[in-house]
Design an enzyme around this catalytic site. Structure first.
Site, mmCIF file in Angstrom:
data_model
loop_
_atom_site.group_PDB
_atom_site.id
_atom_site.type_symbol
_atom_site.label_atom_id
_atom_site.label_comp_id
_atom_site.label_asym_id
_atom_site.label_seq_id
_atom_site.Cartn_x
_atom_site.Cartn_y
_atom_site.Cartn_z
ATOM 1 N N ARG A 121 0.843 -1.206 0.000
ATOM 2 C CA ARG A 121 0.000 0.000 0.000
ATOM 3 C C ARG A 121 0.871 1.245 0.000
ATOM 4 N NH1 ARG A 121 -5.643 -0.729 3.341
ATOM 5 N NH2 ARG A 121 -6.662 -1.899 1.676
ATOM 6 N N GLN A 126 -1.038 2.248 -6.098
ATOM 7 C CA GLN A 126 -2.493 2.391 -5.984
ATOM 8 C C GLN A 126 -3.253 1.877 -7.205
ATOM 9 O OE1 GLN A 126 -3.238 6.472 -4.887
ATOM 10 N NE2 GLN A 126 -3.009 6.055 -2.703
ATOM 11 N N ASP A 129 -3.909 -1.948 -6.947
ATOM 12 C CA ASP A 129 -4.482 -2.468 -5.703
ATOM 13 C C ASP A 129 -5.762 -3.259 -5.977
ATOM 14 O OD1 ASP A 129 -5.284 -2.993 -3.158
ATOM 15 O OD2 ASP A 129 -5.211 -0.916 -2.448
ATOM 16 N N SER A 132 -8.360 -3.673 -3.026
ATOM 17 C CA SER A 132 -9.282 -2.555 -2.843
ATOM 18 C C SER A 132 -10.378 -2.556 -3.900
ATOM 19 C CB SER A 132 -8.522 -1.224 -2.884
ATOM 20 O OG SER A 132 -7.718 -1.076 -1.736
ATOM 21 N N TYR A 227 -3.835 -1.746 7.574
ATOM 22 C CA TYR A 227 -4.808 -2.785 7.876
ATOM 23 C C TYR A 227 -5.014 -2.872 9.384
ATOM 24 C CZ TYR A 227 -4.045 -4.486 3.098
ATOM 25 O OH TYR A 227 -3.957 -4.584 1.743
#
Length: 371
Positions: A121, A126, A129, A132, A227
């Site tokens: 992360r 991004q 990801d 996500s 997390y």
């Protein structure tokens, strides 16, 4: 360099790793794409659509597995891994610690394997990801499932027959899936409360119009990479005490609490379920890791003490068109870190590739699979 896209064979898996839009973009960079016939049909992407994008369509899986890079959604089976050639690359979703036999087979075949679950992360990663992107979809679909099962309306209605009170939704865990669940439930008109052990998410929860249920812990609830982390026994006890009242007052409870590489924490006990209103609903997004509710049965919808508990293990696959599209974009971004001028150029000094690498050079690199 050729990229292979096999048909997913896991039960109830409807997604495909690449879609025509993304395949076309990759082909324009000088890469070749070969797709197994029927690979995208359940997600709404026909073989003809792939051909129009410039991809080749293969009738046999063996042709696809002969590619330089194999991209998948679910981890390959042992049989599939045995069909991968030495020196090739497999990129797939591979949760920490899962599929150890498959991982060992990939290593013994001389395959370099990357797990999209392990993308770090960081800002540069991004667009890659996948956790996500798929969690976003799961949070959305969880609310729709809860609304479909609940024998009540979500919004407040003022009618000639009187006023209907809005449903009360309680979301446990305010990560990507939880925040999307909050937003979706609010759009449907429910009153939403949310809980998370990470105080930093309070502002995000409240910005979506939900109430944040706070708990004072002597320890922080945030672990590496943003997390949630596993709590101590005492902190877990305090957490359950706080949750008991909120769960009892909810019509729909959506649980999303996960700790990477560990079984899902048990947050809802059988006694809590007994204390819920009859015909209430629990949608347990942690079911793939065992569930946040003691009574969750992964892969099944069960009724216990009058409460319906939904243990769906692959919600993104139920929205296969868009989940495939988002995953394909994540994959394309990741491939950009290992392809230079149309050729493989794997640099394991790159922090993204290093973090995501599971097998390389005949060895298992990921500590979670060294069993």
């Amino acid at each position: 360099m050729r990229i292979g896209v096999p048909k997913e064979r896991a039960p109830d898996e409807r997604r495909v790793a690449l879609v025509p839009e993304t395949a076309s973009r990759l082909i324009k960079t000088g890469l070749e794409v070969i797709v197994e016939a029927g690979a995208g049909e359940e997600a709404g992407y026909t073989d003809d659509a792939f051909r129009e994008a410039g991809a080749a369509v293969a009738g046999a899986a063996a042709e696809v597995w002969g590619a330089d890079v194999i991209v998948k959604v679910q981890a390959p089976t042992v049989e599939e891994a045995q069909g991968a050639r030495s020196g090739s690359v497999v990129v797939t979703l591979l949760p920490p610690g899962r599929s150890p036999d498959e991982v060992r087979t990939l290593a013994s075949q001389g395959v370099t394997t990357f797990s999209m679950d392990l993308i770090p992360r960081i800002t540069r990663a991004q667009p890659m990801d996948a956790l996500s992107s798929q969690s976003n979809i799961a949070g959305y679909k969880a609310v729709l499932l809860g609304a479909a099962v609940l024998p009540k309306l979500f919004p407040m209605l003022m009618t000639a027959a009187g006023t209907i009170a809005p449903a009360r939704v309680f979301v446990i865990g305010a990560g990507v899936a939880g925040l999307q669940a909050i937003a979706t439930a609010r759009r449907l008109g429910a009153i939403v409360t949310a809980f998370d052990v990470r105080p930093a998410v309070k502002e995000q929860v409240e910005s979506l119009g939900a109430k944040f249920l706070a708990i004072e812990l002597a320890e922080g609830g945030e672990g590496e990479g943003g997390y949630a982390k596993e709590l101590s026994e005492e902190a877990h006890r305090l957490e359950q005490e706080l949750l008991r009242e909120a769960v009892a007052g909810a019509d729909v409870v959506i649980t999303t609490a996960l700790v990477p590489g560990r079984p899902a924490p048990k947050l809802i006990t059988e006694a809590m379920v007994q204390g819920m209103h009859p015909a209430s609903v629990i949608v347990d997004l942690a079911a793939p890791a065992g569930g946040n509710c003691e009574l969750t049965v992964p892969g099944q919808e069960v009724v216990r003490h009058g409460v319906t508990i939904v243990g769906e293990v692959n919600l993104p696959a139920t929205v296969a068109t868009h989940s495939s599209q988002m995953y394909a974009r994540n994959l394309a971004s990741f491939l950009g870190t290992m392809v230079r001028d149309g050729e493989l150029a794997i640099d394991l000094n790159d922090e993204i590739l290093s973090a995501a690498c599971v097998t390389h050079g005949g060895e298992v690199k990921g500590a979670a699979w060294k069993v």
